[in-house]
Scaffold this active site. Structure first.
Site, PDB file in Angstrom:
ATOM      1  N   GLY A  91       0.832  -1.210   0.000  1.00 40.83           N
ATOM      2  CA  GLY A  91       0.000   0.000   0.000  1.00 40.83           C
ATOM      3  C   GLY A  91       0.862   1.254   0.000  1.00 40.83           C
ATOM      4  O   GLY A  91       0.653   2.181  -0.797  1.00 40.83           O
ATOM      5  N   HIS A  92       1.860   1.277   0.884  1.00 47.29           N
ATOM      6  CA  HIS A  92       2.780   2.416   0.911  1.00 47.29           C
ATOM      7  C   HIS A  92       3.512   2.550  -0.440  1.00 47.29           C
ATOM      8  O   HIS A  92       3.676   3.651  -0.954  1.00 47.29           O
ATOM      9  CB  HIS A  92       3.847   2.213   1.990  1.00 47.29           C
ATOM     10  CG  HIS A  92       3.330   2.175   3.391  1.00 47.29           C
ATOM     11  ND1 HIS A  92       3.346   1.033   4.155  1.00 47.29           N
ATOM     12  CD2 HIS A  92       2.811   3.142   4.192  1.00 47.29           C
ATOM     13  CE1 HIS A  92       2.868   1.292   5.354  1.00 47.29           C
ATOM     14  NE2 HIS A  92       2.519   2.559   5.414  1.00 47.29           N
TER      15      HIS A  92
ATOM     16  N   GLN B 207       0.629  11.471  17.747  1.00 42.74           N
ATOM     17  CA  GLN B 207      -0.680  11.041  17.242  1.00 42.74           C
ATOM     18  C   GLN B 207      -1.179   9.780  17.940  1.00 42.74           C
ATOM     19  O   GLN B 207      -2.238   9.262  17.582  1.00 42.74           O
ATOM     20  CB  GLN B 207      -0.647  10.866  15.732  1.00 42.74           C
ATOM     21  CG  GLN B 207       0.136   9.677  15.215  1.00 42.74           C
ATOM     22  CD  GLN B 207       0.259   9.702  13.704  1.00 42.74           C
ATOM     23  OE1 GLN B 207       0.925  10.567  13.128  1.00 42.74           O
ATOM     24  NE2 GLN B 207      -0.396   8.779  13.020  1.00 42.74           N
TER      25      GLN B 207
ATOM     26  N   SER C 188       0.051  -1.735   8.449  1.00 44.48           N
ATOM     27  CA  SER C 188       1.165  -2.174   9.300  1.00 44.48           C
ATOM     28  C   SER C 188       0.615  -2.921  10.509  1.00 44.48           C
ATOM     29  O   SER C 188       1.265  -3.820  11.043  1.00 44.48           O
ATOM     30  CB  SER C 188       1.981  -0.973   9.762  1.00 44.48           C
ATOM     31  OG  SER C 188       2.336  -0.177   8.647  1.00 44.48           O
TER      32      SER C 188
HETATM   33  P1  AMP Z   1       1.013   4.802   7.822  1.00 46.57           P
HETATM   34  O1  AMP Z   1       2.428   4.327   7.700  1.00 46.57           O
HETATM   35  O2  AMP Z   1       0.066   3.754   8.268  1.00 46.57           O
HETATM   36  O3  AMP Z   1       0.905   6.101   8.561  1.00 46.57           O
HETATM   37  O4  AMP Z   1       0.537   5.125   6.333  1.00 46.57           O
HETATM   38  C1  AMP Z   1       1.268   5.998   5.515  1.00 46.57           C
HETATM   39  C2  AMP Z   1       0.458   6.333   4.300  1.00 46.57           C
HETATM   40  O5  AMP Z   1       0.170   5.138   3.580  1.00 46.57           O
HETATM   41  C3  AMP Z   1      -0.890   6.962   4.655  1.00 46.57           C
HETATM   42  O6  AMP Z   1      -1.176   7.989   3.719  1.00 46.57           O
HETATM   43  C4  AMP Z   1      -1.836   5.811   4.514  1.00 46.57           C
HETATM   44  O7  AMP Z   1      -3.156   6.200   4.212  1.00 46.57           O
HETATM   45  C5  AMP Z   1      -1.219   5.051   3.347  1.00 46.57           C
HETATM   46  N1  AMP Z   1      -1.660   3.661   3.355  1.00 46.57           N
HETATM   47  C6  AMP Z   1      -1.641   2.803   4.407  1.00 46.57           C
HETATM   48  N2  AMP Z   1      -2.174   1.618   4.062  1.00 46.57           N
HETATM   49  C7  AMP Z   1      -2.561   1.737   2.768  1.00 46.57           C
HETATM   50  C8  AMP Z   1      -3.191   0.857   1.828  1.00 46.57           C
HETATM   51  N3  AMP Z   1      -3.542  -0.394   2.159  1.00 46.57           N
HETATM   52  N4  AMP Z   1      -3.424   1.312   0.578  1.00 46.57           N
HETATM   53  C9  AMP Z   1      -3.072   2.572   0.231  1.00 46.57           C
HETATM   54  N5  AMP Z   1      -2.475   3.448   1.067  1.00 46.57           N
HETATM   55  C10 AMP Z   1      -2.217   3.037   2.309  1.00 46.57           C
END
Ligand code: AMP
Length: 277
Positions: free
Chosen positions: A32-33, A57, A182
């Site tokens: 996703g990232h 946060q 994650s």
């Molecule tokens: P995080 O590391 O969880 O803070 O996520 C970092 C970025 O990745 C944020 O903009 C999330 O919305 C995006 N993100 C996390 N999981 C996904 C996913 N499954 N598909 C698309 N973007 C994602």
């Protein structure tokens, strides 16, 4: 790929590039990232990612200490996608001892996640504003998986006149529909199987809507029924809301945001989809 830990070095890096896309993350990266990085790669001369588990946060009872961290693996994945620079600051670089400025977001941060996680979006808005100020990207990329976060960041960028395009990117899912996260690493095998119920509930609501159901409370009931049938799942909320204001709807048109937070054991998962999207 350069890996930088200080604001000063990032500023210097920024000066050497024309257009820059930024992908803020908390690490423990997954596909996703990487989809955000790929989009940034396609739309900018240079791509920056940040890896920072932002303490501000997380609420007092939340998983800050347990949050999965693996920087060497993250760096391998980012360099494999052609990322040019990773900003991975220590906490003291972002929040030195005399740090004192916070962004209070209004109504868009009050409902849903904001209601269950007091102070969460204050921390998100502040760290994202700081990252935008440090990297000064032309575009910043966020996942629609965190739909309220995206709405909050769009509001902050608009209200504070930030000179950046906020780009929302589609949710990347596992084969059974579970949104990549994650936090999925917290799930044991049985919980992992159970976690597919979130997407089943979302798609059940979507199917009802496509079949002509326009009453929001009926769609919420449809989702609750699917979630209640999974013994390992505890529903925190289900929502059918306006995608911009996040206010709950009574009648549902195309573009409505259908979302939920569900606990599987001690793991809190969120997911959403946009009707007709
Ligand atoms: P995080 O590391 O969880 O803070 O996520 C970092 C970025 O990745 C944020 O903009 C999330 O919305 C995006 N993100 C996390 N999981 C996904 C996913 N499954 N598909 C698309 N973007 C994602």
């Amino acid at each position: 790929m350069e890996v930088l830990e200080t604001v000063e070095l990032v500023r210097e890096w920024r000066g050497r590039h024309r257009t820059v896309g930024l992908v803020p993350t908390m690490g423990c990266l997954h596909p996703g990232h990487l989809s955000l990085v790929r989009r940034a790669r396609a739309e900018n001369d240079a791509v920056a990612a940040s890896v920072f588990v932002n303490p501000s946060q997380f609420g007092p009872g939340e998983d800050l200490a347990a949050y999965p961290r693996d920087l060497p693996r993250d760096l391998d994945m980012l360099s494999g996608e052609g990322c040019d620079m990773v900003f991975a600051p220590p906490v003291a670089e972002m929040y030195p001892a005399d740090y004192q400025t916070w962004i209070e977001v209004g109504a868009v941060a009050d409902a849903l996640e904001g209601a269950r996680r007091p102070g969460h979006f204050r921390g998100v808005a502040t760290v994202v504003a700081k990252l935008l100020g440090i990297v000064q990207p032309d575009r910043a990329y966020f996942g629609r998986k965190d739909a309220q976060q995206l709405a909050v960041i769009r509001t902050v960028a608009r209200d504070l006149n930030l000179a950046v395009d906020i780009v929302g990117c589609a949710t990347v899912r596992e084969a059974d529909g579970l949104a990549m996260s994650s936090r999925n690493t917290y799930l044991d095998a049985a919980q992992r199987r159970a976690a597919a119920v979130l997407y089943r509930a979302l798609t059940a609501a979507e199917a009802s809507w496509r079949a002509g159901e326009r009453d929001a409370e009926s769609l919420r009931g449809r989702m609750r029924a699917v979630l209640d049938a999974e013994p390992l799942a505890q529903t925190e909320y289900v929502s059918v809301a306006d995608p911009v204001t996040l206010r709950e709807l009574r009648e549902v048109g195309a573009g409505a945001l259908v979302s939920m937070a569900v606990r599987i054991g001690r793991t809190r998962l969120i997911d959403n989809l946009v009707l007709g999207g």
